[in-house]
Design a protein around this motif. Sequence first.
Motif, mmCIF file in Angstrom:
data_model
loop_
_atom_site.group_PDB
_atom_site.id
_atom_site.type_symbol
_atom_site.label_atom_id
_atom_site.label_comp_id
_atom_site.label_asym_id
_atom_site.label_seq_id
_atom_site.Cartn_x
_atom_site.Cartn_y
_atom_site.Cartn_z
ATOM 1 N N VAL A 82 0.973 -1.174 0.087
ATOM 2 C CA VAL A 82 0.057 -0.004 0.035
ATOM 3 C C VAL A 82 0.679 1.313 0.024
ATOM 4 O O VAL A 82 1.929 1.319 0.699
ATOM 5 C CB VAL A 82 -0.974 -0.036 1.027
ATOM 6 N N ARG A 83 0.414 2.218 -0.911
ATOM 7 C CA ARG A 83 1.198 3.659 -0.819
ATOM 8 C C ARG A 83 0.264 4.662 -1.389
ATOM 9 O O ARG A 83 -0.843 4.347 -1.806
ATOM 10 C CB ARG A 83 2.755 3.464 -1.949
ATOM 11 N N ARG A 84 0.637 5.778 -0.940
ATOM 12 C CA ARG A 84 -0.054 6.931 -1.387
ATOM 13 C C ARG A 84 0.555 7.281 -2.669
ATOM 14 O O ARG A 84 1.666 7.410 -2.929
ATOM 15 C CB ARG A 84 -0.072 8.159 -0.508
ATOM 16 N N ILE A 85 -0.423 8.096 -3.575
ATOM 17 C CA ILE A 85 0.029 8.826 -4.747
ATOM 18 C C ILE A 85 0.726 9.869 -4.400
ATOM 19 O O ILE A 85 0.015 10.909 -3.636
ATOM 20 C CB ILE A 85 -1.410 8.970 -5.566
ATOM 21 N N ALA A 86 1.800 10.261 -4.998
ATOM 22 C CA ALA A 86 2.428 11.484 -4.802
ATOM 23 C C ALA A 86 2.621 12.134 -6.061
ATOM 24 O O ALA A 86 2.955 13.583 -6.225
ATOM 25 C CB ALA A 86 4.050 10.956 -4.301
ATOM 26 N N GLY A 87 2.368 11.678 -7.079
ATOM 27 C CA GLY A 87 2.686 12.546 -8.502
ATOM 28 C C GLY A 87 2.059 11.429 -9.615
ATOM 29 O O GLY A 87 1.609 10.224 -9.192
ATOM 30 N N PRO A 88 2.018 11.712 -10.704
ATOM 31 C CA PRO A 88 1.241 11.260 -11.935
ATOM 32 C C PRO A 88 1.946 9.918 -11.893
ATOM 33 O O PRO A 88 1.315 8.704 -12.679
ATOM 34 C CB PRO A 88 1.530 12.188 -13.010
ATOM 35 N N ALA A 89 3.338 9.510 -11.874
ATOM 36 C CA ALA A 89 3.836 8.511 -11.879
ATOM 37 C C ALA A 89 3.363 7.339 -11.133
ATOM 38 O O ALA A 89 3.502 6.359 -11.474
ATOM 39 C CB ALA A 89 5.358 8.488 -11.649
ATOM 40 N N ASP A 90 2.841 7.599 -10.052
ATOM 41 C CA ASP A 90 2.272 6.696 -9.160
ATOM 42 C C ASP A 90 0.859 6.080 -9.408
ATOM 43 O O ASP A 90 0.424 5.229 -8.647
ATOM 44 C CB ASP A 90 2.233 7.231 -7.539
ATOM 45 N N ALA A 91 0.051 7.103 -10.229
ATOM 46 C CA ALA A 91 -1.217 6.768 -10.572
ATOM 47 C C ALA A 91 -1.373 5.875 -11.578
ATOM 48 O O ALA A 91 -0.281 5.679 -12.342
ATOM 49 C CB ALA A 91 -1.983 8.128 -10.890
ATOM 50 N N ARG A 100 -5.441 10.796 -7.856
ATOM 51 C CA ARG A 100 -4.802 11.844 -7.591
ATOM 52 C C ARG A 100 -4.001 11.868 -6.247
ATOM 53 O O ARG A 100 -4.049 10.927 -5.317
ATOM 54 C CB ARG A 100 -5.721 13.183 -7.417
ATOM 55 N N PRO A 101 -2.878 12.550 -6.178
ATOM 56 C CA PRO A 101 -2.125 12.781 -4.956
ATOM 57 C C PRO A 101 -2.921 12.751 -3.591
ATOM 58 O O PRO A 101 -3.950 13.622 -3.339
ATOM 59 C CB PRO A 101 -1.270 14.031 -5.036
ATOM 60 N N GLY A 102 -2.445 11.842 -2.645
ATOM 61 C CA GLY A 102 -3.204 11.687 -1.589
ATOM 62 C C GLY A 102 -4.105 10.312 -1.605
ATOM 63 O O GLY A 102 -4.357 9.715 -0.416
ATOM 64 N N ASP A 103 -4.505 9.807 -2.696
ATOM 65 C CA ASP A 103 -5.094 8.639 -2.829
ATOM 66 C C ASP A 103 -4.421 7.511 -2.578
ATOM 67 O O ASP A 103 -3.086 7.446 -2.668
ATOM 68 C CB ASP A 103 -5.906 8.455 -4.050
ATOM 69 N N HIS A 104 -4.871 6.203 -2.086
ATOM 70 C CA HIS A 104 -3.937 5.030 -1.699
ATOM 71 C C HIS A 104 -3.985 3.852 -2.949
ATOM 72 O O HIS A 104 -5.480 3.640 -3.291
ATOM 73 C CB HIS A 104 -4.793 4.364 -0.526
ATOM 74 N N VAL A 105 -2.756 3.602 -3.248
ATOM 75 C CA VAL A 105 -2.817 2.513 -4.101
ATOM 76 C C VAL A 105 -2.445 1.130 -3.474
ATOM 77 O O VAL A 105 -1.487 1.029 -2.492
ATOM 78 C CB VAL A 105 -1.712 2.811 -5.196
ATOM 79 N N LEU A 106 -3.354 0.070 -3.686
ATOM 80 C CA LEU A 106 -3.233 -1.292 -3.051
ATOM 81 C C LEU A 106 -2.684 -2.069 -4.159
ATOM 82 O O LEU A 106 -3.657 -2.132 -5.101
ATOM 83 C CB LEU A 106 -4.544 -1.549 -2.386
#
Length: 951
Positions: A82-91, A100-106
């Motif tokens: 689990v990590r939080r989106i920090a920028g476009p590369a994470d989404a 968007r930044p602040g959302d959580h990726v599982l």
Amino acid sequence: MIRSPERPLRPAAVRGRRPGPGGLAALALACATCAPPAQNGSVVVSSGAAERLGMLCRWGHGDAEQGELCPRADGAARPARVRRIAGPADALSGPLAAGRPGDHVLENDEIAVVVEQLGPGSGLAESGGHVIDAADARARRDELGQIVARLGAPARQAVYSELATGAGEDGAAWIEVRGRGGAGGALSVTTRYTLGPRDRALVIATSIQNDGGAPIEGLDLGDVVHWGAAAPIAPIAPASAPGSRGEREAPYVAGVGTGVAYALAAADGAPLRARSGAGFSDATFARPAPLPPGGRAAYQRVLAVAPRGDPLAVATELFFLGGGAPGGVAIELVDARGAPLPPLAGKVTLTPIAEGGVAPAGGAAPAGGAAPAGGVAPAGGAIDLWLRATAGGGPLGAEAPPGLYEVGFEGSGRRALGSARVKIRAGEVAPARLALSGAGRLALSVRERVGPAPAAGPAPASGPALPGRPTPAKISLFDATTGRAAAPPLFTLSGDLEIPLPPGQHRVVASRGPEFSIAEATVDIAEGGEARIELAIARVVDTSGHVACDLRQHTARSADAGASAAARVASSAVEGVECAVASEHHLVADLAPAVAELKLGGRLRTIPGDELTSARGGAGLGSVSVFPLDPAAPVAGALRWRDQTAGALLGEVRALPGERVLQVSRASGGGSPLHALEAPRGAPDLRADLAALVGDGAGIDALEVWTGREIAARDRALEELWGLLRASRPVTPTATSDTHGLLGAEPGYPRTYVGVADDDPGRLDVADLVAGLRRRRDVVITNGPFVTMRLGEARQGGVASARRGARGETLSLSIRVERAPWVDARELHVLVGGVANRAPIPLDGARTTPAGALVDEIAIPVIVGAGGGRPPPRLGARDGGGLGASRSGQSAHGAIAVAEDTFVVAIVRGRRPLEPVLAGAPDEILPFAMTAPLWIDADGDGRSLGRAAAP
């Protein structure tokens, strides 16, 4: 059913290593001894899962090296994280990606899902904490709208305010959200999203507790899935059938995108109750008994993410999750001489064939029997493997449930030369070779004829030099022998189109909405050959003074729609829509750039709007559309809606500079929330709130009485409309497509024609359009015929007044029905006060205009002010003729006698469906048209049922 109840549906625990490269033969050998699934507590464990064939890596992800069936994987699977989106590369990417930044990726190495951060929700969610994106972990392309936990009937959302994350010793990771839900927020709600290290399915577990002092009933526990860019498929009809509208018991709900597919099912494999519509599925997993104070309930489901966008990917993934051991199929496409063909776009069909009277796993169960354990039952229909043109060559491969199948192919202008059968066994790859014909092609030109129709009849379908100008058009294709649709309808904006068609005889139909004639031709396509035809259509129906509007449309900016802005604009243009309102959910979108890019500015005007949807105790208005709005700040430009009362919402709208149309669409479960005004009991606060909101030019402007193909809902809404009008609460009736996709909910079917000063879409004055809806109320709603009405000098939407003090004055009610030759119109119904005062008047289109339209004109004497009047009945009074029926409107010697203030409406019905332009259930595409009410001021005081006569 997906599988037998004793085997829960769960993501399998995956053990061992994936195979390295080595080809199909080596892979088949490695999997030949795969053990069947074994039960281990509540989790299905497949000892051969590491070697499972198919979509996990070999064919689903398209390795760059053609000989490489699966990327080499060294060591154990990485834990989920689990990590939080920090920028476009994470989404995630894709048309519906909302992270968007602040959302959580599982995520793990197979799939990735995004859970929205706490705070105001996006799309139709009232808060964060819900799944908003899901994709294959390698492609990372999302096509899902969102999944919102639903509690109760009518549906109420879980609204989350706490979020935590963590990981387990088994390599799983989780996100847990907590909040409240239910009527008055009496329920505490906890939802945990769990993903194992190699699972392709997310486990979603929700528990609730009644914290109130009284039992809570009606707790349907489930999810509302907004499919976004994924098209819903019907699980208990043939698996490839588009859509799954209606309510039914089903093993799962599923949606198929272009590169990914999704399925939601109960974790224990039990059937669910699904209600589906355009772009959404409302799934109920449990219906517990009334929950006492302190009582608890829970339900668990899985979201499977398949890495291909086709129904076979869904069927196989669910088969595997249910404990089944799949096999594989490798399909080689060759030409008539046996030479391999390059990659093709199209559809490979695998149709299950019963062996010895017993349906194969993955096929339909035999009559009176149950589906095989671990099987998926698509009711005997074909399971489709959809192909998109890709680089590279070699055989096409996919996983499939074991069984005997007949293999077919459609697409790329080719047809199968005969058929092939394939026997798929668990853990083995079965080869299939299918020969295809040469590719056929049709070059098509569509022109708009200008001027009167030729004296001998309609313009010819084709010719060496067809006169006219290029025009947008929709092209419908049919097999000339069987009449079946040969392909989904195609669009052309330039009038020219090249279409791949398989050899054979085809019927080609060009259309551009109900104002235009259609043109058709039958064409023979030779194998490997090309045919050329020209078709001419013409605007035949005179709608001068009215602009054709679709007042509620959606694009991929809405969580429950998948059409791009360009596709939505193009689909509107080819259906003859001249004015379209972009009513995304809780944001304001501007389609004008797409109109400009497609060079449609002279044909289509788009208006930014906002659709507010809530079933909570605040507004209680269901769906409300507001337009026009400022698209400069898409989210900030949307209106506040959560916990807003109807009065506060209206106040916010009216406080905006300029004028806005406020259109009530429907409440959750169908119908309009304005029915609360009719109820003598119940909802007193809502009744009081709404009562002040319905008035001439002061409150709610329009009531959407017809939405898409919802015919039963239209009939209910019309009864609500008559009740409002009889109670001196004038509103403008409207019709919208509420289109979310491109097929089965076409823009402009139905549509609202609005009376304006200048009906040229390129010069449309939006302020004048707003005034037409809010004050003049001069509208016609239709999916085909065009009907208008006058009484004296007043036309629909206006007020016809008797002379003050006059008794028995006779006016002429003139009704004109005009239609294109392909549109049927058989009956005219004249309603006075919402009640039909006579038998339907037959229509025969006896007169033909120079342009080629069929016309009926009817004149009915109306005796106004005859006899004494009485006050109009209050809303809710019932006197035998329907809700609040008026005694005015009795027929005498062909005339209508009106003794008191009332209203008259003209309705036109046809008996022949709108084929070949529309396809679907015949009763849903029957022609229907209706004028706005024309109010009659019988006593000459300048007012009628709350409607003021024009000065």
